[in-house]
Design an enzyme around this catalytic site. Sequence first.
Site, short mmCIF file in Angstrom:
data_model
loop_
_atom_site.label_atom_id
_atom_site.label_comp_id
_atom_site.label_asym_id
_atom_site.label_seq_id
_atom_site.Cartn_x
_atom_site.Cartn_y
_atom_site.Cartn_z
N HIS A 247 10.30 -0.63 -6.84
CA HIS A 247 9.11 -0.61 -5.98
C HIS A 247 8.24 0.63 -6.21
CE1 HIS A 247 10.11 -4.02 -3.21
NE2 HIS A 247 11.29 -3.83 -3.77
N ASP B 117 1.42 6.31 -6.62
CA ASP B 117 2.01 5.32 -5.71
C ASP B 117 2.36 4.06 -6.50
OD1 ASP B 117 2.78 4.14 -3.31
OD2 ASP B 117 0.99 4.81 -2.25
P1 ADP Z 1 5.24 3.27 1.21
O1 ADP Z 1 6.10 2.07 0.91
O2 ADP Z 1 5.33 4.36 0.19
O3 ADP Z 1 5.42 3.80 2.59
P2 ADP Z 1 3.02 1.37 1.27
O4 ADP Z 1 1.56 1.61 1.52
O5 ADP Z 1 3.30 0.51 0.10
O6 ADP Z 1 3.72 2.78 1.15
O7 ADP Z 1 3.67 0.68 2.55
C1 ADP Z 1 3.63 1.29 3.80
C2 ADP Z 1 3.86 0.25 4.89
O8 ADP Z 1 4.14 0.94 6.12
C3 ADP Z 1 2.64 -0.62 5.15
O9 ADP Z 1 3.04 -1.95 5.38
C4 ADP Z 1 2.02 0.00 6.40
O10 ADP Z 1 1.36 -0.92 7.22
C5 ADP Z 1 3.21 0.58 7.12
N1 ADP Z 1 2.79 1.77 7.89
C6 ADP Z 1 2.34 2.93 7.39
N2 ADP Z 1 2.01 3.78 8.39
C7 ADP Z 1 2.26 3.15 9.53
C8 ADP Z 1 2.10 3.48 10.93
N3 ADP Z 1 1.62 4.65 11.34
N4 ADP Z 1 2.49 2.56 11.82
C9 ADP Z 1 2.95 1.37 11.43
N5 ADP Z 1 3.10 0.99 10.15
C10 ADP Z 1 2.77 1.86 9.22
#
Ligand code: ADP
Length: 461
Positions: free
Chosen positions: A155, A362
Amino acid sequence: MGRLVAVSNRVGSLRGVTRAGGLAVALTEALQARRGLWFGWSGNVVESAAEHVEQQTINGVTRATVDLTTREHDDYYNGFANACLWPLFHYRLDLASFDRRFYDRYQRVNRRFAQALIPLLRDDDLIWVHDYHLLPFGEMLREAGCQQKLGFFLHIPFPVREIFTTLPMHECLVRALMAYDLVGFQTEADRQCFEDYVLREAGGTRDGDRLSAYGRTVVARAFPIGIDTEQFAAMAGSEEARRDAKRLKAAIFNRVQIIGVDRLDYTKGMPERFNAYEKLLENYPDTHGQVSFLQIAPTSRGEVAEYIHLRQELETMAGHINGRFAQLDWTPLRYINRAITRRQLAGLYRMSRIGLVTPLRDGMNLVAKEYVAAQDPNDPGVLVLSRFAGAARQMPAALIVNPYDAAGVADTLQRARHMDLGERRERHQELMQGLRENDVGQWANTFLGMLERVELDALAA
Ligand code: ADP
């Protein structure tokens, strides 16, 4: 159709999916379709590990989990996975800790997990292992006699050879990856980095998308992950989300809202983003009183020093920017350090005219995709996206920026602020088409379809 066995460090709840992300939804759906099994860590840390595997079946899907001991959690999870592989694979060599003890425990936990799974397997299972915590898991299964088809999906990015080979155990990890039948990456660039290692470092060969080295053959392909596009769009367009959005918009006096949503992580480029926002306010005084930047960043890995430091840095920067520019009736930057529900998130994306997604590196970045899916198609916002997110390759209709170039990001934000409705709609339509064609369900089906077809070369070798 064989049963699906998904293996990941964290196992989804299989119950309420309102808080869960697209991956949990897609895997749960795929597992339900095949009455499958989801295996991994329970999330519990205990004093001494029991060999016991906790099993629970919900809607035809079995959740099988094991605990980690405190020492395993420190060395395998916080140690090798999150203090070595995570920074290194995101090009943060300066933060990577090469501790042999971490690596030994990482291997041991992978072996213990593999041995716990073996008795639960059936002959025609299709096994799909996820992410950097479990790189050697397939090799451990093979050593324990597993003959089933084995797939792996990474991932996060796969780094270029010069970075990857700084890891003292680089060869062991690639050798372990070669034990799978199919290895999937987020982008073609990641796949190429892996191929480059296999051909140049391991002296391997290539035949189409098959790579051979160390007497083993794998199929290596890019499978860019998507989101649950329709569900997310529907949630953002729901009556409740719209009501939320209206209320929140009134609370900021209908100013143009810029939104950033990230786990609090040094890969996400948040200090650089705050700098860029400060440049916007500095270089374009017409923004004063007119824009509002909302950064939502819940703490993650809160016990690791770099993450504690980052949190403090952001608090200081937010205080500095507000101290410098705020007026009695205007707070330029609001920084919220907690998680919110997916529905609230969808509403916030929809009311924000600009989605600012600027990671320094990322694997994919799902926030960029969620932001687009949540927009009102008749009056959509603009996505400003880092060229270093895996998503950038799939989303050229976003405004692509270099997150290290604060003035450049500020110029792009100003351009996004003034983009006319026609251009916003055109860009949004193009982005949405991509999100619909490549959603997370299609991603899971494509990977599993390919795994089903792949020949068992690894066994033949
Ligand atoms: P990573 O897997 O590195 O955290 P991604 O952008 O691929 O980054 O995925 C992050 C996920 O976490 C997304 O589905 C996003 O909606 C969720 N997310 C990030 N910040 C928050 C938050 N403050 N509250 C709820 N969900 C969150």
